[in-house]
Design an enzyme around this catalytic site. Structure first.
Site, short mmCIF file in Angstrom:
data_model
loop_
_atom_site.label_atom_id
_atom_site.label_comp_id
_atom_site.label_asym_id
_atom_site.label_seq_id
_atom_site.Cartn_x
_atom_site.Cartn_y
_atom_site.Cartn_z
N ARG A 31 1.02 -1.25 -0.01
CA ARG A 31 0.00 -0.04 0.09
C ARG A 31 0.94 1.23 0.00
NH1 ARG A 31 -5.08 -0.44 2.83
NH2 ARG A 31 -5.11 -2.31 1.27
N GLU A 176 -15.39 -11.86 9.26
CA GLU A 176 -15.32 -11.04 8.00
C GLU A 176 -15.33 -12.31 6.96
OE1 GLU A 176 -12.09 -8.61 7.24
OE2 GLU A 176 -12.96 -7.50 5.67
N LYS A 218 -18.62 -8.55 9.50
CA LYS A 218 -18.20 -7.35 8.65
C LYS A 218 -18.22 -8.08 7.28
CE LYS A 218 -13.83 -4.67 7.56
NZ LYS A 218 -12.97 -4.06 8.17
N GLY A 261 -13.66 -2.24 0.28
CA GLY A 261 -13.27 -3.51 -0.70
C GLY A 261 -12.83 -2.94 -1.90
P1 13P Z 1 -10.95 -2.08 3.17
O1 13P Z 1 -11.94 -1.04 3.43
O2 13P Z 1 -9.96 -1.61 2.33
O3 13P Z 1 -11.88 -3.31 2.27
O4 13P Z 1 -10.42 -2.90 4.21
C1 13P Z 1 -11.49 -3.51 5.29
C2 13P Z 1 -10.65 -4.53 5.79
O5 13P Z 1 -10.64 -4.81 6.88
C3 13P Z 1 -10.37 -5.76 4.95
O6 13P Z 1 -9.84 -6.78 5.73
#
Ligand code: 13P
Length: 330
Positions: A31, A176, A218, A261
């Site tokens: 990143r 998640e 999540k 996402g």
């Molecule tokens: P993003 O909002 O960048 O998708 O990341 C959320 C997250 O915790 C991914 O595991």
């Protein structure tokens, strides 16, 4: 209400959400490199401090998800990050999965690892100040062939084992199962896959007797794939996302948070606002909020570029986006 349920519910304080700042070393390196920032442990610490050190974030954040190394680090103010967040009423959480690996039964899909030493790590993280945890599984869509039901089920089983273990040490689990945006699929296909994934997850949670009341889900939103050539309207996203959630998610869980996402910050904000509004009109039973990484960080990182003199302007960009995202909850 038990303490655990109260902790889980406190993540949904009105107008507040969660910052996901739990990028693994590998993801953080990638990143930051995409903004021309060379990394190492100290630059990662500065990266975290950029967000955690911003003024008044507690107005909009109920929690921040950390990567384990951050639990032990101090901010530029000399205080442990966990202590300074807790002092501002922001619950520190921690990512506890060990990342993904190819699923042997279906090698084009991924399975999340990290259960083996989980109990001992949880005990440590709790001592270090974590109040909640996150485990991410990824579900890939490829036409009508993927995901396989084997991958959906194996990921669901691991999420359930994780949740059980986390609750047993007195921490809140965020589950998640991320249905990925990448692909050529339609929004309708994303909606179906989200629904199937969540149906599988909640039936496995019931088999494992996981206490639903302290579970936080999540999830991704139902969106057309990033290579579909289609950009959905916020109303379309809200309708399909809520349809999937209403069909699969029991009313008893503590609440639902959304990941961004790969949506742009503006899309993630507008879609959340439409989902909030639509949730009210369909009488959705759970509290909803955001748990974004990229959509909250992107604009700020583009200003920061790793330069100390850019910190004030980069924090301003972060706070401006955070205010917009939390306004989408009202
Ligand atoms: P993003 O909002 O960048 O998708 O990341 C959320 C997250 O915790 C991914 O595991």
């Amino acid at each position: 209400m038990t303490d655990l349920v109260a902790h889980a519910r406190s993540l949904f304080a009105p107008g507040k959400g969660i910052l996901a700042a739990d990028e693994s070393v590998r993801t953080a390196t990638k990143r930051l490199a995409s903004y021309g920032i060379a990394t190492g442990p100290e630059m990662r610490r500065q990266y975290r401090d950029l967000f955690f050190g911003a003024e008044s974030i507690e107005k909009h954040l109920s929690g921040i998800i950390l990567f384990p190394e951050t639990l032990l680090e101090k901010g530029n103010d000399g205080q442990l990050f966990t202590a300074s967040l807790a002092a501002r009423g922001i619950a520190p959480g921690v990512k506890v999965d060990g990342g993904t690996e190819p699923f042997p039964e279906s090698p084009d899909e991924l399975i999340t690892q990290g259960l083996l030493d989980l109990h001992d790590r949880l005990v440590e993280y709790k001592k270090q100040g974590a109040l909640f945890t996150k485990w991410r599984a990824v579900i890939r869509i490829d036409g009508d062939t993927l995901p396989s039901s084997m991958a959906i089920h194996e990921n669901a089983k691991r999420l359930a084992s994780y949740a059980k273990e986390v609750q047993s040490v007195g921490l809140v689990p965020i589950l998640e199962p991320e249905v990925l945006l990448e692909g050529k699929h339609s929004r309708a296909r994303a909606r179906t896959v989200i629904e199937e994934t969540l149906n599988a997850l909640f039936s496995v949670l019931a088999e494992h007797a996981v206490d639903r009341a302290s579970v936080v889900l999540k999830t991704a939103m139902a969106l057309s794939g990033s290579e579909s050539g289609r950009v959905d309207t916020p109303e379309e996203v809200a309708e399909d996302t809520l349809a999937a959630l209403m069909a699969a998610v029991p009313s008893q869980i503590a609440g639902i948070v959304f990941l961004s996402g790969g949506q742009t910050p503006d899309q993630a904000t507008a879609n959340l606002a439409a989902i909030t509004k639509h949730a009210r009109s369909v009488g959705a039973p759970w509290p909803l909020t955001f748990s974004y990484a990229r959509a909250l960080q992107e604009e700020s990182l583009a200003v920061w570029k790793g330069k100390e003199e850019q910190v004030p302007a980069a924090r301003e960009a972060f706070l401006a986006r955070l205010a917009k995202v939390s306004a989408a909850l009202t």
